[in-house]
Design an enzyme around this catalytic site. Structure first.
Site, mmCIF file in Angstrom:
data_model
loop_
_atom_site.group_PDB
_atom_site.id
_atom_site.type_symbol
_atom_site.label_atom_id
_atom_site.label_comp_id
_atom_site.label_asym_id
_atom_site.label_seq_id
_atom_site.Cartn_x
_atom_site.Cartn_y
_atom_site.Cartn_z
ATOM 1 N N CYS A 1 -6.270 -6.419 1.754
ATOM 2 C CA CYS A 1 -4.859 -6.414 1.370
ATOM 3 C C CYS A 1 -4.084 -7.424 2.210
ATOM 4 O O CYS A 1 -4.048 -7.312 3.437
ATOM 5 C CB CYS A 1 -4.224 -5.037 1.537
ATOM 6 N N LEU A 16 0.805 -1.230 0.000
ATOM 7 C CA LEU A 16 0.000 0.000 0.000
ATOM 8 C C LEU A 16 0.835 1.277 0.000
ATOM 9 O O LEU A 16 0.511 2.236 0.700
ATOM 10 C CB LEU A 16 -0.971 0.010 1.188
ATOM 11 N N GLY A 74 -6.460 -6.320 -13.765
ATOM 12 C CA GLY A 74 -5.338 -5.915 -12.922
ATOM 13 C C GLY A 74 -3.993 -6.289 -13.502
ATOM 14 O O GLY A 74 -3.387 -5.519 -14.259
ATOM 15 N N GLY A 108 -7.223 -12.070 -12.574
ATOM 16 C CA GLY A 108 -6.644 -12.746 -13.733
ATOM 17 C C GLY A 108 -7.330 -12.494 -15.058
ATOM 18 O O GLY A 108 -7.030 -13.170 -16.044
#
Lengths: 245, 304
Positions: free
Chosen positions: B131, B73, B266, B245
């Protein structure tokens, strides 16, 4: 940055596991110190390599076979095609080289310095080059730098070629600035020893190579910076060594 | 002419392609390559209350058909994001953007979300409770239904914009977390964040990543992500954004058939900076190939 399909013209061994890859294709404008990011069959992430030389329709990289990606690269034959991103990163600032620049490479660190030497010589700048290697059988590009008209000295750790010692021991007194690329220890020593301003190219394990993933960040005097986008070339005064080793 | 538009929590997207947070910066990094206004939207780099350097390097490792990251982050903090990054974003992107927010306490999330909620260009807040690369926050909110519900409720109380909660796959039953978020007032869900993973260097006999572990993304996780989107879409009544993916228009259609209203891309951006644009350009062709006139018609169609 631009993306292009390049054709392999030459992919030949130089010494040991070091090879030269000459590609045909339009790299666009390339600054010395910038890098290219290659898509390699069987690897998900691209692999970044310093640009050793570039011209209107060619791109030359020098690389060491170290892992699966470079092993695959080494198997490419003339005529094979590669997807390459070029024009990546912030290169060397030629404006620093008003008087007598010295270029110092450690091992394969000479690669981005070669295009820099070419550009500096095109401007008529007097250039000194110090190339450091572990031993003489690993020495590369000595004659190529000389052919550009650079005052060139090879330094080997075992003394088997040129001067014996470390490249950082042979900083010319008259140097007005330095440009360097090589192992972190060498770069750090150089920053501590050299009285003149300098710029250094860092190596990093990268994700994307163009500033999107924050995978290659280093701490600098100005805060966190991405090696791929804000570097790989940084000024001597920007680097904070304690966070890089 | 294929109709690629979808509606996500009351906001119309010209197409369902959303560049995922952490792979697209603040947009301007890609705007030099192509007009990023062709995207449905994008979710900008995860923002926290305070500036964060992130984890030590190496932060990235190769994986079969994917990569591991342990960036942790890195971001300049919400105040700098608003004062420095959003003006640059606004100069190259003219649509509502998704603001991705992370934190280490409920108060952190509340503060950052309430700040970004006031930004006119922010269309949605994407609450990252997933996260895997930070300690004492992040994913710990996303692995417990009660903690997830509490942070969602607190953020909903101080925000006006649609709140999309980004879920972690690192749980036994993702539908339990999804239902807790829905019940707490979430307007939508996005999934999946990365899968906790690792690699070891044979030479050094140590983990490749300085953080030890990292999050796996890329084509390797696509079937897992698709399965979870399928399960969550079946369990909740709020829109689901599918990610994990996705690297082609075909992948996007699979996600939508599984129940996704929109789809984030992503890891593909990191190897091909044109990935999102190419999916947008290819979408009408692939829709025609599979006899789809209106893309919103296929959302969840695989459930029968």
């Amino acid at each position: 940055m631009r993306q292009g399909i390049f054709t392999v013209e030459e992919n030949a061994p130089l010494t040991g596991r070091v090879r030269r890859l000459r590609l045909r294709g339009d790299p666009g404008p390339v600054e010395p110190g910038q890098f290219a990011d290659l898509r390699i069959e069987g690897c998900f992430l691209r692999r970044p390599f310093s640009v050793c030389d570039a011209a209107e329709n060619s791109l030359t990289l020098v690389y060491r076979v170290l892992g699966r990606g470079t092993e695959t690269l080494a198997a490419l034959l003339p005529g094979d095609e590669l997807d390459v991103l070029t024009g990546l990163g912030r290169g060397f600032d030629l404006g620093l080289a008003e008087e007598r620049p010295v270029l110092l490479g450690g091992g394969l660190g000479f690669t981005p310095l070669f295009l820099l030497a070419r550009r500096l010589r095109e401007r008529g700048t007097q250039v000194s080059v110090r190339l450091g290697f572990q031993s003489g059988d690993q020495a590369l590009y000595e004659e190529a730098f000389r052919a550009l008209g650079c005052e060139t000295l090879v330094v080997t750790q075992d003394g088997s070629r040129g001067e014996k010692g470390l490249v950082t021991d042979f900083l010319p007194e008259e140097a007005s600035c330095f440009y360097a690329c090589g192992p972190v220890g060498m770069l750090r020593t150089l920053c501590e020893k050299a009285p003149c301003p300098g710029q250094l190219s860092l190596e990093a394990r990268m994700g994307c190579g163009f500033g999107a993933c924050m995978g290659c960040t280093v701490q600098t005097a100005a805060g966190p910076r991405r090696v791929c986008r804000d570097g790989p070339v940084f000024g001597k005064e920007e680097l904070l060594w304690q966070t890089q080793v | 002419m294929a109709d690629t538009s979808v509606e996500l929590c009351g906001i119309r997207l010209t197409n369902p392609v959303i560049a995922a947070s952490g792979t697209f910066g603040y947009g301007y990094e890609f705007a030099g390559l192509y007009d990023i206004n062709c995207l449905g939207t994008f979710s900008f780099k995860g923002t926290t209350h305070k500036p964060r350097f992130g984890n030590p390097t190496p932060r990235i490792a190769e994986a079969p058909a994917g990569l591991l990251n342990a960036v942790g982050l890195q971001n300049p903090g919400v105040e700098a994001v608003i004062s420095q990054e959003l003006p640059k974003l606004k100069a190259c992107f003219h649509k509502p953007v998704m603001a991705n927010v992370s934190g280490f306490s409920v108060e952190d999330y509340v503060y950052t979300c309430s700040m970004l909620d006031q930004e006119p260009q922010v269309g949605w807040l994407e609450l990252n409770i997933s996260c895997p690369n930070v300690h004492g926050g992040g994913m710990s909110f996303g692995t417990d239904p009660a903690a997830a519900g509490a942070v969602v409720r607190a953020v909903k109380a101080v925000t006006t914009k649609p709140l999309i909660v980004k879920l972690t796959p690192n749980v036994t039953d993702i539908t339990a977390i999804a239902l807790a978020c829905e019940e707490a007032g979430a307007d939508g869900l996005s999934l999946i964040n990365t899968l906790l993973a690792m690699r070891i260097d044979l030479d050094t006999r140590r983990p490749v990543l300085a953080n030890g572990t990292g999050g796996l993304s890329g084509p390797a996780v696509f079937p897992v992500a698709l399965r979870m989107v399928w399960q969550v879409a079946r369990a909740v009544h709020i829109p689901v954004v599918g990610l994990g993916g996705v690297s082609s228009a075909e992948d996007l259609l699979e996600m939508m058939l599984a129940g996704a209203t929109a789809v984030e891309v992503g890891a593909a951006n990191l190897v091909d900076p044109y990935a999102c644009r190419d999916i947008v350009l290819d979408l009408p062709r692939v829709m025609e190939k599979y006899g789809i006139e209106k893309i919103s018609d296929i959302i969840g169609a695989a459930h029968g």
